[in-house]
Design a protein around this motif. Sequence first.
Motif, short mmCIF file in Angstrom:
data_model
loop_
_atom_site.label_atom_id
_atom_site.label_comp_id
_atom_site.label_asym_id
_atom_site.label_seq_id
_atom_site.Cartn_x
_atom_site.Cartn_y
_atom_site.Cartn_z
N ASP A 129 0.87 -1.19 0.00
CA ASP A 129 0.00 0.00 0.00
C ASP A 129 0.90 1.23 0.00
N CYS A 130 0.91 1.96 -1.12
CA CYS A 130 1.81 3.11 -1.28
C CYS A 130 1.18 4.37 -0.71
N PRO A 131 2.02 5.35 -0.31
CA PRO A 131 1.47 6.63 0.13
C PRO A 131 0.89 7.40 -1.05
N PRO A 132 -0.04 8.33 -0.79
CA PRO A 132 -0.62 9.11 -1.90
C PRO A 132 0.31 10.23 -2.34
N SER A 133 1.52 9.86 -2.74
CA SER A 133 2.50 10.84 -3.24
C SER A 133 3.52 10.05 -4.06
N LEU A 134 4.39 10.75 -4.78
CA LEU A 134 5.36 10.04 -5.61
C LEU A 134 6.78 10.25 -5.09
N GLY A 135 6.95 10.23 -3.76
CA GLY A 135 8.27 10.40 -3.16
C GLY A 135 9.06 9.11 -3.14
N LEU A 136 10.11 9.09 -2.31
CA LEU A 136 11.03 7.94 -2.28
C LEU A 136 10.37 6.65 -1.79
N LEU A 137 9.35 6.76 -0.95
CA LEU A 137 8.68 5.53 -0.50
C LEU A 137 7.99 4.85 -1.69
N THR A 138 7.27 5.64 -2.49
CA THR A 138 6.60 5.06 -3.66
C THR A 138 7.63 4.55 -4.66
N VAL A 139 8.71 5.28 -4.84
CA VAL A 139 9.78 4.82 -5.76
C VAL A 139 10.35 3.48 -5.27
N ASN A 140 10.52 3.32 -3.96
CA ASN A 140 10.97 2.04 -3.40
C ASN A 140 9.99 0.92 -3.73
N ALA A 141 8.69 1.22 -3.63
CA ALA A 141 7.68 0.21 -3.94
C ALA A 141 7.75 -0.18 -5.42
N LEU A 142 7.88 0.83 -6.30
CA LEU A 142 7.93 0.55 -7.74
C LEU A 142 9.20 -0.20 -8.13
N THR A 143 10.29 0.08 -7.42
CA THR A 143 11.56 -0.60 -7.71
C THR A 143 11.51 -2.06 -7.27
N ALA A 144 10.68 -2.35 -6.27
CA ALA A 144 10.57 -3.72 -5.75
C ALA A 144 9.49 -4.54 -6.45
N ALA A 145 8.61 -3.87 -7.21
CA ALA A 145 7.40 -4.53 -7.70
C ALA A 145 7.56 -5.13 -9.10
N ASN A 146 6.73 -6.17 -9.38
CA ASN A 146 6.58 -6.68 -10.76
C ASN A 146 5.55 -5.84 -11.50
N GLY A 147 4.58 -5.32 -10.75
CA GLY A 147 3.50 -4.60 -11.41
C GLY A 147 2.83 -3.63 -10.47
N VAL A 148 2.06 -2.73 -11.07
CA VAL A 148 1.31 -1.72 -10.31
C VAL A 148 -0.18 -1.98 -10.52
N ILE A 149 -0.91 -2.03 -9.40
CA ILE A 149 -2.37 -2.07 -9.46
C ILE A 149 -2.85 -0.67 -9.12
N LEU A 150 -3.62 -0.10 -10.02
CA LEU A 150 -4.03 1.30 -9.90
C LEU A 150 -5.53 1.37 -9.62
N PRO A 151 -5.92 1.74 -8.39
CA PRO A 151 -7.35 1.93 -8.12
C PRO A 151 -7.79 3.31 -8.62
N LEU A 152 -8.92 3.34 -9.31
CA LEU A 152 -9.49 4.60 -9.80
C LEU A 152 -10.95 4.66 -9.38
N GLN A 153 -11.37 5.77 -8.80
CA GLN A 153 -12.77 5.87 -8.41
C GLN A 153 -13.63 6.32 -9.59
N CYS A 154 -14.87 5.82 -9.61
CA CYS A 154 -15.78 6.13 -10.72
C CYS A 154 -16.40 7.51 -10.49
N GLU A 155 -15.59 8.55 -10.60
CA GLU A 155 -16.06 9.91 -10.36
C GLU A 155 -15.41 10.85 -11.37
N TYR A 156 -15.87 12.09 -11.38
CA TYR A 156 -15.22 13.10 -12.23
C TYR A 156 -13.73 13.15 -11.93
N PHE A 157 -12.94 13.50 -12.92
CA PHE A 157 -11.49 13.67 -12.76
C PHE A 157 -10.78 12.37 -12.37
N ALA A 158 -11.41 11.22 -12.64
CA ALA A 158 -10.77 9.94 -12.27
C ALA A 158 -9.38 9.84 -12.90
#
Length: 265
Positions: A129-158
Amino acid sequence: MPETRVFAIANQKGGVGKTTTTINLAACLASAGRKTLVIDLDPQSNTTTGFGVDPHRVGLSIYELLVNDSVKVADVIKADPMRPNLSLLPAKVDLYAADIELVYLDQREYRLKRILDSLRGEYDFVMIDCPPSLGLLTVNALTAANGVILPLQCEYFALEGMQQLLNTIRLVRDRLNPNVSLFGVVLTMYDPRTRLAAEVVDEITQHFPKEKFQTLIPRNVRLSEAPSFGLTILEHDARSPGALAYKTLAEEVIARAAAMEDSHA
C-alpha cells in the motif's frame, strides 16, 4: 516453484480506495489459499489499523526495516493465526521521516527490494500500500514490484493526475527496475445507478483495454465500515456486494499473474 508476485497499489490521489483494495484483495488472495504479505508503506498507517493493529503500539515496523540494516524482517512481520496465509509488515507515523532519511542512505531506491529479496519464495503475493505521493517511499515500492495495481474511483477527474503516475512508472522502469509495468486498473466506488459511473467505465476501457479488470468494486457501506472494526470485508460481512467483488477481483489477479508467468516461461 512459481515466483513471488509483488504488486504496488498506487495512486497519488487520496480517497480512491487504495487501502480498501490492499486489505481486501490481500484477504481474498489469502482465502483462495495464496500466501500473501501486505506491506503498509503509507505513513498514515491506515492499512495497519484496518488489520486491527495499533500503529502507536506496534514496536518495530517497516520504518525500522528501511532505515536500519540491523533489523531483521522476521522480527517485524505480524502473522495472526486467525488469518491463515495472511501476514502484515505494519507502518507507524515515524514513516513520514523515511522520505527524508532515505535520501542519505546507500542504494536508497532499493531498500524495500532488498527486504523483499530476503523473502523470495516465502509468499505467493506481496501487496504494497503506497502513500498518496510520488516520493522515495513510492519509488521504493515501484523498484521492488513486478506490477502496479491502480485503483481509480468512478467519479469526475478519475484520470486526472494519472499521467504523473504513469510517467513515474516509466522512469523507474528505465532507470531502476526494467520489470515493472501497469498490471491492472481497478475501478472502485462504482454506483450503477449513475450515468457518470458508466461514462467513467467506458473512458477507462478505451484508455486501458488490456489493463482494466472486469470486476467493478461497488460503493458499499459494509466495505467502508470494516476498517473501523479492524476487520477485512470477509470477516465483517462475507456476503456483502463488496466482499463478492473483491473475491472476483482476486480470481482475476491470480489468473492474470499466472498468464503472465506462462508467457515469460
